[in-house]
Motif scaffolding. Structure first.
Motif, PDB file in Angstrom:
ATOM      1  N   GLY A 689      43.576  43.371  28.533  1.00  0.00           N
ATOM      2  CA  GLY A 689      44.603  43.707  27.553  1.00  0.00           C
ATOM      3  C   GLY A 689      44.865  45.191  27.534  1.00  0.00           C
ATOM      4  O   GLY A 689      45.781  45.672  26.878  1.00  0.00           O
ATOM      5  N   GLY A 690      44.026  45.966  28.257  1.00  0.00           N
ATOM      6  CA  GLY A 690      44.189  47.405  28.388  1.00  0.00           C
ATOM      7  C   GLY A 690      44.437  47.770  29.830  1.00  0.00           C
ATOM      8  O   GLY A 690      44.650  46.911  30.684  1.00  0.00           O
ATOM      9  N   ALA A 691      44.429  49.070  30.109  1.00  0.00           N
ATOM     10  CA  ALA A 691      44.704  49.559  31.449  1.00  0.00           C
ATOM     11  C   ALA A 691      43.428  49.497  32.267  1.00  0.00           C
ATOM     12  O   ALA A 691      42.492  50.250  32.022  1.00  0.00           O
ATOM     13  CB  ALA A 691      45.229  50.985  31.379  1.00  0.00           C
ATOM     14  N   SER A 692      43.414  48.609  33.274  1.00  0.00           N
ATOM     15  CA  SER A 692      42.187  48.378  34.027  1.00  0.00           C
ATOM     16  C   SER A 692      42.485  48.225  35.507  1.00  0.00           C
ATOM     17  O   SER A 692      43.623  47.989  35.921  1.00  0.00           O
ATOM     18  CB  SER A 692      41.485  47.110  33.522  1.00  0.00           C
ATOM     19  N   SER A 693      41.443  48.354  36.303  1.00  0.00           N
ATOM     20  CA  SER A 693      41.557  48.148  37.741  1.00  0.00           C
ATOM     21  C   SER A 693      40.317  47.427  38.236  1.00  0.00           C
ATOM     22  O   SER A 693      39.244  47.519  37.633  1.00  0.00           O
ATOM     23  CB  SER A 693      41.714  49.488  38.471  1.00  0.00           C
ATOM     24  N   ILE A 694      40.461  46.700  39.329  1.00  0.00           N
ATOM     25  CA  ILE A 694      39.327  46.028  39.962  1.00  0.00           C
ATOM     26  C   ILE A 694      39.510  46.083  41.468  1.00  0.00           C
ATOM     27  O   ILE A 694      40.618  45.881  41.989  1.00  0.00           O
ATOM     28  CB  ILE A 694      39.182  44.568  39.477  1.00  0.00           C
ATOM     29  N   LYS A 695      38.442  46.423  42.148  1.00  0.00           N
ATOM     30  CA  LYS A 695      38.512  46.457  43.607  1.00  0.00           C
ATOM     31  C   LYS A 695      37.151  46.132  44.202  1.00  0.00           C
ATOM     32  O   LYS A 695      36.120  46.177  43.518  1.00  0.00           O
ATOM     33  CB  LYS A 695      39.022  47.804  44.104  1.00  0.00           C
ATOM     34  N   ASN A 696      37.188  45.799  45.486  1.00  0.00           N
ATOM     35  CA  ASN A 696      35.974  45.503  46.254  1.00  0.00           C
ATOM     36  C   ASN A 696      35.145  44.393  45.609  1.00  0.00           C
ATOM     37  O   ASN A 696      33.922  44.410  45.666  1.00  0.00           O
ATOM     38  CB  ASN A 696      35.097  46.743  46.418  1.00  0.00           C
ATOM     39  N   SER A 697      35.797  43.431  45.020  1.00  0.00           N
ATOM     40  CA  SER A 697      35.081  42.429  44.220  1.00  0.00           C
ATOM     41  C   SER A 697      35.351  41.024  44.721  1.00  0.00           C
ATOM     42  O   SER A 697      36.368  40.744  45.362  1.00  0.00           O
ATOM     43  CB  SER A 697      35.472  42.553  42.742  1.00  0.00           C
ATOM     44  N   LEU A 698      34.417  40.139  44.389  1.00  0.00           N
ATOM     45  CA  LEU A 698      34.535  38.711  44.673  1.00  0.00           C
ATOM     46  C   LEU A 698      34.777  38.009  43.342  1.00  0.00           C
ATOM     47  O   LEU A 698      33.961  38.116  42.426  1.00  0.00           O
ATOM     48  CB  LEU A 698      33.267  38.182  45.328  1.00  0.00           C
ATOM     49  N   ILE A 699      35.900  37.298  43.246  1.00  0.00           N
ATOM     50  CA  ILE A 699      36.250  36.583  42.016  1.00  0.00           C
ATOM     51  C   ILE A 699      36.357  35.119  42.403  1.00  0.00           C
ATOM     52  O   ILE A 699      37.298  34.715  43.100  1.00  0.00           O
ATOM     53  CB  ILE A 699      37.565  37.097  41.410  1.00  0.00           C
ATOM     54  N   ALA A 700      35.374  34.313  41.978  1.00  0.00           N
ATOM     55  CA  ALA A 700      35.250  32.971  42.544  1.00  0.00           C
ATOM     56  C   ALA A 700      34.859  31.948  41.493  1.00  0.00           C
ATOM     57  O   ALA A 700      34.016  32.207  40.635  1.00  0.00           O
ATOM     58  CB  ALA A 700      34.202  32.979  43.654  1.00  0.00           C
ATOM     59  N   GLY A 701      35.489  30.758  41.593  1.00  0.00           N
ATOM     60  CA  GLY A 701      35.050  29.624  40.792  1.00  0.00           C
ATOM     61  C   GLY A 701      35.322  29.760  39.313  1.00  0.00           C
ATOM     62  O   GLY A 701      34.635  29.143  38.501  1.00  0.00           O
ATOM     63  N   ASN A 702      36.323  30.548  38.912  1.00  0.00           N
ATOM     64  CA  ASN A 702      36.685  30.692  37.508  1.00  0.00           C
ATOM     65  C   ASN A 702      37.888  29.818  37.176  1.00  0.00           C
ATOM     66  O   ASN A 702      38.634  29.394  38.060  1.00  0.00           O
ATOM     67  CB  ASN A 702      37.039  32.155  37.203  1.00  0.00           C
ATOM     68  N   GLU A 703      38.082  29.543  35.895  1.00  0.00           N
ATOM     69  CA  GLU A 703      39.313  28.856  35.497  1.00  0.00           C
ATOM     70  C   GLU A 703      40.517  29.720  35.860  1.00  0.00           C
ATOM     71  O   GLU A 703      41.477  29.249  36.462  1.00  0.00           O
ATOM     72  CB  GLU A 703      39.299  28.589  33.987  1.00  0.00           C
ATOM     73  N   VAL A 704      40.441  30.985  35.459  1.00  0.00           N
ATOM     74  CA  VAL A 704      41.458  31.964  35.843  1.00  0.00           C
ATOM     75  C   VAL A 704      40.715  33.136  36.452  1.00  0.00           C
ATOM     76  O   VAL A 704      39.742  33.637  35.867  1.00  0.00           O
ATOM     77  CB  VAL A 704      42.286  32.434  34.624  1.00  0.00           C
ATOM     78  N   GLY A 705      41.164  33.581  37.609  1.00  0.00           N
ATOM     79  CA  GLY A 705      40.466  34.685  38.258  1.00  0.00           C
ATOM     80  C   GLY A 705      40.712  35.990  37.539  1.00  0.00           C
ATOM     81  O   GLY A 705      39.815  36.576  36.936  1.00  0.00           O
TER      82      GLY A 705
END
Length: 865
Positions: A689-705
Motif C-alpha cells: 500500500g506504500g512505495a516498495s520494491s522487490i528484486k532477486n526474489s522467489l515468489i511461489a505458491g501464494n494465492e496472490v504473488g
C-alpha cells in the motif's frame, strides 16, 4: 448456677508432623489492590467464625435468581459453601452436590452412603464433608471425585475449620461417642494430632480457630481450648445449654459462646486464659408467651455468631410448649424468632429485631435440631455492614443493618431454613429445610464473566513466556483485575506452581517464574471486580515451553530474550540472532533504525504461529535504516508489516512463509525494499500500500504473488513468480522477471535451499554483487533468500552447456505464466537427505520436493519447524 472450672494450662514442645509437603514455587505480582476477593468456603467464612464478607453489595437482590429443587424429600441442615465458581450443598440423606454458582446447573453429585448434617468446607479445590457414618471425606471440587476418606468413628456433625497454608489442614470435633478433636492433613486425610482424653462429651460444633487456639463446644455446654499446633489442652470452661451445632466466635481476643436449649446465656471469655470477662455471662431477652395457656416447657434454639458493624449478633428462637385445653399436656407450641445484637465488651443488648412468630398445633412441626440459621454479614459500598437473615419458621429472608437492626428489605424464599445463607460474588445463596437451593443476584454488584484464556498451539520461548486472555466483561462496567494460576499437573484448584495477581485492565503477563522446557503447563484465570465479586474460572488452557537454541545479542551484549532485545533496542542498534527457532508470543515491535540479523534464512526462524502479526517495523530514523536480514518469519496471519510511519526499511535474505493473510505488508505511507527473499505459501506474498520494491526474489505458491493496494506502488525486477494462483495484482511483470518453477530441497520440511542450478540461478540483478556465494557462481547473484550468501546453490561449471559464465543470458521481460511444472526425484537419480550447514552443490544427495505443487496445498497450514 454457673460454674467455671479451674483453668488448666499445658505447655509442651511442638511435635514434628512427620510428613513433608512438596515445595511449590509461588510468584505474586502485587499490582492488584491489597484486599483480595474471597469466596464463602466454610460455614464460618473465616477460621474464627466471624461470618463477615468484605465483598461490597447492597440490600436489594432483584436482578435475577435461580433455583435447584432436588428429587426426593431428604431435606437439609447443612449450609451451602461457595468456592471457585462452585456452590456445594449437602442433604440429610448423604447426597452432596456441586452446582454451578452462576446458573445452578448440577456439575457433579455424590452419594456418600451416610447422612450429612454438618456443613462441608472447601479449601484448595477439596471439599471436606463430615458424615454420620464415622468418616470425614474429601472430594474434588471440580468433579466430586473421592480424594481420601479418614475414619474418626462416631456420628460426625462438626463442620471442619480450615487452618494453615498450602494446602491447608482441617480441624473437626468427633461426634458421638467420640470425645476428642482432630487435626487432619488436607491433602491426605492423615491425622496430624488428636487431642488427649479428657473431654466429657462429644462435640458437634464447628471449631473456632484464632489466637493460636482451637475452641470447641461439647453437648454438655462444656467448652475446650486446644493448642492449634500440638493439640494439647490449653483451658476449659463449663458453660451451659446443649451447644449442638452452634459454633463459638473468636474475635478481638475474646471467645463468645451460646449454648441454647435450657440456657438463655451468652458467655464471653478471654481467649488467652479462658476466664470469663467482667459482666459476662449475659442473659438474652426471654419474654413471656403472648398466647394463652399453661407453660409446660421452653427451649431456646441459637445460631452461631456474626461479628459485624461493631456488634456481636446471633439469631435465636424461643419455643414455648403450652397446654391450651387444660389437660396437662402440651398441645400448642409458640415459636418466636428474633435477631439480637450485643455490645462485644459489655454484653448489653444493642438492638433486637423480630423475624417471625408461628403457633404450631402439631408439636412435630416445630423445627428440629435446636438450631437457627446464622446470619451472613457482608459489606456495602457506602453505609453499614448488612446481615442476610433467614428464618427457621417462615420462607422469608430479611436484610438488616448490622449496627442498628434496621430492616432494609425482605425476600421470599422457597421455605423455612435451618441452613445459614451465604453471600458470594454478587449472589445470595440459601438452602431451604426441604433442600431447595436458591441464588438471588445483587442489584448493586454483579460478578464479572469468566475471562477466556488464549490458546498456545505452539511451544513458547522459555525466555519469553507471555500468557494472554480476553478482557472479562463486567455488567457494572468495572474494569476487573485478575488472578492467574499455573501448574503442571493438569489442574489449578488443588495445587498450583504459580499464583499471580494482576491489576485492572491487564490482559497479558510475562511469566518470570521457573518453567521447565518440554513440560506442558495448564493455566486458568478468574476476574475480580472493584467491589470484590469473583468470576468463575476460565476454561483451562495449556502451553509448552521450549528452550530457544539460539543466543540473542544487542550490539554484542547478551540479551535475555528476543522480545527483551527488540523492546530495548533503539535506532542504530544491531540485534543478532543465533541459529535456532524463536517462538514469539506477541508481535515484535521494531523501532525505526534498528537492525535484526539472523544466522541465515535456513538457520534462524522467528515462529509467529497463531499471531495476527509477527514482526512490525514501526518508525523511521534519519540515516539509520530499519533492517531485517537472514531469517525466516513464519506462521502469523501477516508475518512482516511495515507501518505507515516506517520508510527506508530493508528486508533481505528472508524466507517468509505460511502467512494466511500476507507474507509482507507495506502500509500506505510506508516504504520497503525487499531483496533476495523467498516468499512462499501465503495468502498474498507481498501486499504494497506504500512505495516498495522487490528484486532477486522467489515468489511461489501464494494465492496472490505480488499485489498493489490503493495508491501504493511496487516495482518488481529480476524476480521469479511461479505456482501462484494470481502472480500479479495491480502491477505487471518487471525487468528480468521470470516464471520458471524451481525445485527446493524440502518444502514440507521448510528447507528452501536449492539443491543445484535452477532457472533462477544467476538470474539476479546484474548490477548486484554476488556477495558470499561460493564458486562457481557465474559472477551473478542468484534469486531467493540464499542468493548472495554462502548457502547459495552453485552455478554450472564453465564449459558445461548453458554455462552462464561462457554465455551470459539476455535479460527478458516475459509475461509469467504461473507455471505448474513438476519435477519428481533427485538429480542423477540419487536419494538422500539435506544439510543446512552449508551450500548444497549440484549432485548433492537429497530428497527433492517441488514447489510448483504448492498451489495445491497452500491453504493447509504446514507444521512448524
Amino acid at each position: 448456677m454457673m460454674r467455671q472450672r479451674r483453668q488448666t494450662r499445658f505447655t509442651a514442645a511442638r511435635r514434628a508432623r512427620g510428613w513433608v509437603r512438596p515445595a511449590l514455587a509461588l510468584a505474586v505480582v502485587a499490582l492488584a489492590p491489597p484486599a483480595r476477593a474471597v469466596d464463602w468456603p466454610s460455614p464460618g467464612f473465616d477460621a474464627g467464625h466471624g461470618r463477615l464478607s468484605n465483598e461490597l453489595s447492597g440490600a436489594a437482590f432483584g436482578d435475577g435468581k435461580w433455583s435447584y429443587v432436588p428429587a426426593g424429600g431428604a431435606g437439609a441442615l447443612a449450609s451451602p459453601v461457595a468456592s471457585d465458581g462452585t456452590l456445594v450443598s449437602a442433604q440429610l440423606d448423604g447426597t452432596v452436590r456441586g452446582l454451578q454458582a452462576e446458573t445452578g446447573a448440577v456439575v457433579w453429585q455424590v452419594y456418600l452412603g451416610a447422612s450429612v448434617q454438618g456443613t462441608p468446607a472447601v479449601a484448595k479445590g477439596r471439599v471436606f464433608v463430615p458424615t454420620l457414618g464415622g468418616k470425614i471425606v474429601a472430594l474434588a471440587l471440580a468433579d466430586g471425585a473421592m480424594l481420601w476418606s479418614t475414619r474418626l468413628g462416631g456420628l460426625n456433625v462438626s463442620s471442619p475449620a480450615i487452618v494453615g497454608g498450602d494446602p491447608g489442614d482441617l480441624i473437626v470435633g468427633s461426634g458421638m461417642p467420640g470425645q476428642f478433636v482432630a487435626r487432619l492433613d488436607g491433602a491426605t486425610g492423615a491425622v496430624v494430632w488428636q487431642s488427649p482424653p479428657g473431654m466429657e462429651e462429644f462435640s458437634n460444633t464447628a471449631p473456632a480457630v484464632g489466637s493460636g487456639l482451637v475452641v470447641v463446644g461439647t453437648n454438655g455446654g462444656h467448652y475446650y481450648a486446644f493448642d492449634l499446633t500440638t493439640g494439647l489442652p490449653r483451658w476449659d470452661y463449663l458453660g451451659d445449654g446443649i451447644v449442638n451445632v452452634a459454633a463459638p466466635l473468636i474475635a478481638g481476643g475474646h471467645v463468645y459462646l451460646a449454648g441454647g436449649q435450657e440456657s438463655d446465656h451468652v458467655h464471653a471469655l478471654d481467649a488467652a486464659t479462658g476466664l470469663s470477662l467482667t459482666g459476662w455471662p449475659i442473659t438474652l431477652p426471654a419474654p413471656a408467651p403472648d398466647l394463652a395457656g399453661t407453660p409446660i416447657y421452653r427451649r431456646r434454639a441459637v445460631s452461631s455468631f456474626v461479628s459485624a458493624g461493631g456488634v456481636v449478633v446471633l439469631e435465636t428462637r424461643l419455643d414455648d410448649a403450652l397446654d391450651t385445653d387444660a389437660d396437662g399436656l402440651p398441645d400448642r407450641v409458640l415459636s418466636r424468632e428474633s435477631v439480637v445484637a450485643l455490645d462485644p465488651s459489655s454484653g448489653g443488648v444493642v438492638w433486637q429485631h423480630p423475624i417471625a412468630r408461628v403457633a404450631f398445633a402439631d408439636l412435630n412441626a416445630v423445627p428440629g435440631f435446636v438450631v437457627c440459621p446464622t446470619p451472613a454479614g457482608f459489606s456495602t459500598t457506602a453505609g453499614p455492614a448488612l446481615l442476610a437473615v433467614a428464618s427457621s419458621l417462615v420462607g422469608t429472608l430479611s436484610v438488616l443493618e448490622a449496627s442498628t437492626g434496621a430492616d432494609d428489605g425482605d425476600l421470599t424464599i422457597a421455605g423455612r431454613a435451618l441452613a445459614s445463607p451465604v453471600m458470594a460474588n454478587g449472589r445470595l445463596f440459601t438452602v431451604g429445610e426441604n433442600g431447595t437451593v436458591e441464588a438471588r443476584f445483587s442489584s448493586v454488584n454483579h460478578a464479572p464473566a469468566a475471562p477466556v484464556a488464549a490458546a498456545n498451539p505452539r511451544p513458547v520461548d522459555a525466555a519469553d513466556v507471555t500468557l494472554r486472555w480476553s478482557a472479562s466483561m463486567d455488567p457494572d462496567g468495572d474494569q476487573p483485575a485478575y488472578e492467574l494460576r499455573i501448574d503442571s499437573d493438569g489442574e489449578v484448584l488443588q495445587s498450583y506452581g504459580q499464583q499471580i495477581f494482576l491489576g485492572q485492565g491487564t490482559t497479558s503477563v510475562a511469566v518470570t517464574g521457573p518453567l521447565t522446557s518440554g513440560v506442558t503447563y495448564t493455566y486458568a484465570l478468574r476476574a475480580r471486580d472493584g467491589s470484590g465479586a469473583l468470576s468463575p474460572w476460565s476454561a483451562p488452557e495449556t502451553f509448552t515451553v521450549a528452550a530457544t537454541s539460539g543466543a540473542v545479542t544487542v550490539n554484542g551484549a547478551p540479551a535475555a530474550s528476543l522480545r527483551a532485545a527488540i523492546a530495548a533496542a533503539v535506532a542504530g542498534d544491531l540485534v543478532v540472532l543465533g541459529a535456532g527457532t524463536y517462538p514469539i508470543a506477541d508481535t515484535l515491535h521494531v523501532a525505526g533504525g534498528v537492525s535484526i540479523r539472523g544466522a541465515g534464512a535456513g538457520r534462524t526462524t522467528i515462529d509467529a504461529t497463531g499471531l495476527a502479526l509477527g514482526v512490525s517495523c514501526e518508525g523511521t530514523a534519519a540515516g539509520k535504516p530499519t533492517v531485517l536480514d537472514r531469517a525466516t518469519v513464519a506462521g502469523a496471519a501477516t508475518c512482516v508489516s511495515v507501518t505507515s510511519a516506517a520508510t527506508g526499511v530493508t528486508l533481505s535474505h528472508l524466507v517468509v512463509r505460511d502467512c494466511a493473510t500476507a507474507g509482507i505488508s507495506v502500509a500506505a505511507g510506508g516504504g520497503a525494499a525487499i531483496v533476495n527473499a523467498t516468499v512462499s505459501s501465503n495468502g498474498t506474498g507481498v501486499d504494497a500500500g506504500g512505495a516498495s520494491s522487490i528484486k532477486n526474489s522467489l515468489i511461489a505458491g501464494n494465492e496472490v504473488g505480488l499485489k498493489v493496494e490503493g495508491a501504493g506502488t511496487l516495482t518488481s525486477s529480476y524476480d521469479d513468480l511461479f505456482g501462484n494462483t494470481t502472480p500479479y495484482a495491480g502491477l505487471t511483470a518487471g525487468t528480468g522477471d521470470l516464471a520458471g518453477a524451481v525445485t527446493f530441497v524440502d518444502v514440507a520440511g521448510h528447507n528452501f535451499l536449492l539443491a543445484g542450478p535452477q532457472p533462477s540461478t544467476d538470474q539476479g540483478d546484474p548490477a548486484d554483487d554476488v556477495g558470499q556465494e561460493p564458486t562457481p557462481n557465474g559472477q551473478r547473484i542468484n534469486l531467493g533468500a540464499f542468493g548472495g550468501t554462502s548457502e547459495a546453490e552453485l552455478s554450472l561449471p564453465a564449459g558445461v552447456g548453458n554455462d552462464p559464465t561462457s554465455k551470459p543470458p539476455t535479460p527478458t521481460t516475459p509475461t509469467p505464466t504461473g507455471s505448474t511444472e513438476v519435477t519428481v526425484g533427485t538429480p542423477d537419480g540419487e536419494a538422500g537427505g539435506c544439510s543446512l550447514s552449508g551450500p548444497v552443490a549440484a549432485g548433492h544427495s537429497s530428497a527433492i520436493f517441488v514447489l510448483a505443487a504448492l498451489a495445491l496445498v497452500r491453504r493447509r497450514r504446514p507444521a512448524s519447524p
